[in-house]
Write a protein that holds these residues in place. Structure first.
Motif, PDB file in Angstrom:
ATOM      1  N   SER A  80     -23.832  99.147  -5.748  1.00 51.47           N
ATOM      2  CA  SER A  80     -24.057  98.851  -7.094  1.00 51.47           C
ATOM      3  C   SER A  80     -24.328  99.820  -8.013  1.00 51.47           C
ATOM      4  O   SER A  80     -24.099  99.848  -9.300  1.00 51.47           O
ATOM      5  N   ARG A 108     -14.654  97.270   0.127  1.00 53.83           N
ATOM      6  CA  ARG A 108     -15.336  98.083  -0.179  1.00 53.83           C
ATOM      7  C   ARG A 108     -14.278  99.482  -0.214  1.00 53.83           C
ATOM      8  O   ARG A 108     -14.060 100.293  -1.295  1.00 53.83           O
ATOM      9  N   VAL A 121     -15.561  90.314  -7.096  1.00 49.79           N
ATOM     10  CA  VAL A 121     -15.729  89.935  -5.627  1.00 49.79           C
ATOM     11  C   VAL A 121     -16.842  88.960  -5.270  1.00 49.79           C
ATOM     12  O   VAL A 121     -17.792  89.035  -5.952  1.00 49.79           O
ATOM     13  N   ALA A 145     -22.461  88.378  -3.112  1.00 46.55           N
ATOM     14  CA  ALA A 145     -21.556  89.543  -2.659  1.00 46.55           C
ATOM     15  C   ALA A 145     -22.278  90.849  -3.153  1.00 46.55           C
ATOM     16  O   ALA A 145     -21.634  92.028  -2.797  1.00 46.55           O
ATOM     17  N   THR A 155     -19.379  91.817  -8.944  1.00 49.41           N
ATOM     18  CA  THR A 155     -19.943  91.076  -7.948  1.00 49.41           C
ATOM     19  C   THR A 155     -20.661  90.107  -8.246  1.00 49.41           C
ATOM     20  O   THR A 155     -21.526  89.964  -9.237  1.00 49.41           O
ATOM     21  N   THR A 156     -20.270  88.738  -7.646  1.00 45.90           N
ATOM     22  CA  THR A 156     -21.305  87.712  -7.787  1.00 45.90           C
ATOM     23  C   THR A 156     -22.601  87.991  -7.037  1.00 45.90           C
ATOM     24  O   THR A 156     -22.629  89.029  -6.542  1.00 45.90           O
ATOM     25  N   ALA A 160     -18.703 100.244  -9.781  1.00 43.09           N
ATOM     26  CA  ALA A 160     -19.526  99.018  -9.869  1.00 43.09           C
ATOM     27  C   ALA A 160     -19.829  98.515 -11.238  1.00 43.09           C
ATOM     28  O   ALA A 160     -20.493  99.392 -11.973  1.00 43.09           O
TER      29      ALA A 160
END
Length: 348
Positions: free
Chosen positions: A57, A35, A23, A51, A47-48, A62
């Protein structure tokens, strides 16, 4: 997106047993929908930096961060499909795309950079497009909590060999002490290698970092902007000594506007990330080291409360209160662990 592309994507997802989602920043506008659509599907989600927080997280879903580095590669090597959701080519490390699994890209605007070559590209509203391709698709065969286990393996690897008062100790102290709804801003520099993998991000834009060009000097001005945009919410500015040196005058702005910003300086009297990357012909220590700076004295002169700490216990004591006022804490750390953080994260 064209209906044929949607159907092709659904067919790829139907065959996939170990899909992984990445993402990126392009998903921020539809963060809530993304989400909701990814939760409970059993596929790990990377995620970057920008993001972070679209997926909580600390959830089972995640899997940590995607930078096109080394730490996420074992997960991507095991994937048989990569779902790139809003992944902008400016976000990852400018290195060759490492993954061999087919990629489906969902992006709100056309992609013009050939950083990676998707098997299918879907251009349109990210939330609605993701809903269309996931509707009715079976769950993955990843074992439960596969994302969380990968994330925690990376965090454990980052901690290996740490000793003395180092960057991870600073991050741990700030994470443990911060009030709810604190916004974090992170500068470019070696310290972000410690901050980003360890920072709990439960909501989008709760941690702000300069990505892409990744220019130093971002964190303090960004903290001021965040404090003005979100009145009453505490902000922590996580900055290296080099980055703060570029924006020292803004300490006066923080004091004058009486903003609830805690500036935490990772103070090792050098440009540590550049030092790690230096070659033999790049000037050696004189090009990257400088004399110790009394940042607390500078902050006092600008009107802030300020302290210097040399150990984790002192840092936790200082951070136990005072989040409602402007202040600076200079943490004098050893930079020895940064080379290890870089090796785990990027493989070099």
């Amino acid at each position: 997106p064209a209906s044929a592309d949607v159907e092709q994507t659904r067919a790829l997802l139907a065959r996939a047993e170990r899909p992984v989602a990445i993402v990126g920043v392009g998903a921020l506008a539809d963060a809530d929908a993304v989400r909701h659509l990814l939760e409970g599907r059993g596929l790990p989600v990377l995620t970057t930096y920008q993001a972070a927080g679209i997926v909580d997280s600390e959830s089972d879903t995640a899997a940590g961060l995607f930078t096109n580095g080394a730490s996420e590669q074992p997960l991507l090597d095991a994937a048989d499909l990569i779902l790139a959701i809003g992944l902008d080519p400016v976000e990852p490390i400018p290195a060759p795309w490492r993954s061999s699994a087919p990629v489906v890209a969902i992006h709100p605007v056309p992609l013009t950079d050939a950083y990676y070559e998707p098997a299918v590209t879907l251009t349109g509203p990210v939330g609605a497009t993701l809903a269309a391709v996931l509707d009715g698709v079976r769950a993955s065969t990843w074992p439960p909590g596969a994302g969380a286990r990968h994330r925690e393996r990376v965090r454990a690897a980052l901690r290996q060999g740490a000793r003395g008062f180092g960057p991870l100790d600073v991050v741990d102290a700030v994470v443990a002490s911060r009030p709810p709804a604190t916004t974090a801003t992170v500068d470019a520099g070696a310290h972000f290698l410690a901050v980003m993998p360890m920072w709990p991000a439960s909501t989008p834009l709760s941690i702000l970092i300069s990505n892409g060009l990744a220019t130093m000097g971002y964190s303090l001005p960004a903290a001021i902007g965040a404090a003005l945009a979100r009145p009453g919410r505490p902000v922590v500015c996580l900055v290296g000594d080099g980055g703060l040196g570029m924006t020292l005058a803004e300490l006066e702005t923080v004091a004058r506007l009486d903003l609830p910003i805690t500036v935490v300086v990772f103070d090792d009297a050098g440009l540590s990330l550049i030092k790690i990357k230096q070659g033999d012909a790049h000037g050696g220590p004189p090009a990257v080291d400088y004399r110790p700076i009394d940042f607390a004295a500078v902050a006092h002169a600008c009107g802030l409360a300020a302290e210097t700490v040399d150990d984790a216990a002192s840092l936790r004591r200082v951070l136990a209160s005072g989040w409602d006022r402007p202040r600076l804490v200079a943490a004098r750390i050893a930079p020895d662990h940064y080379a290890h953080l870089l090796a785990v994260t990027r493989g070099s």
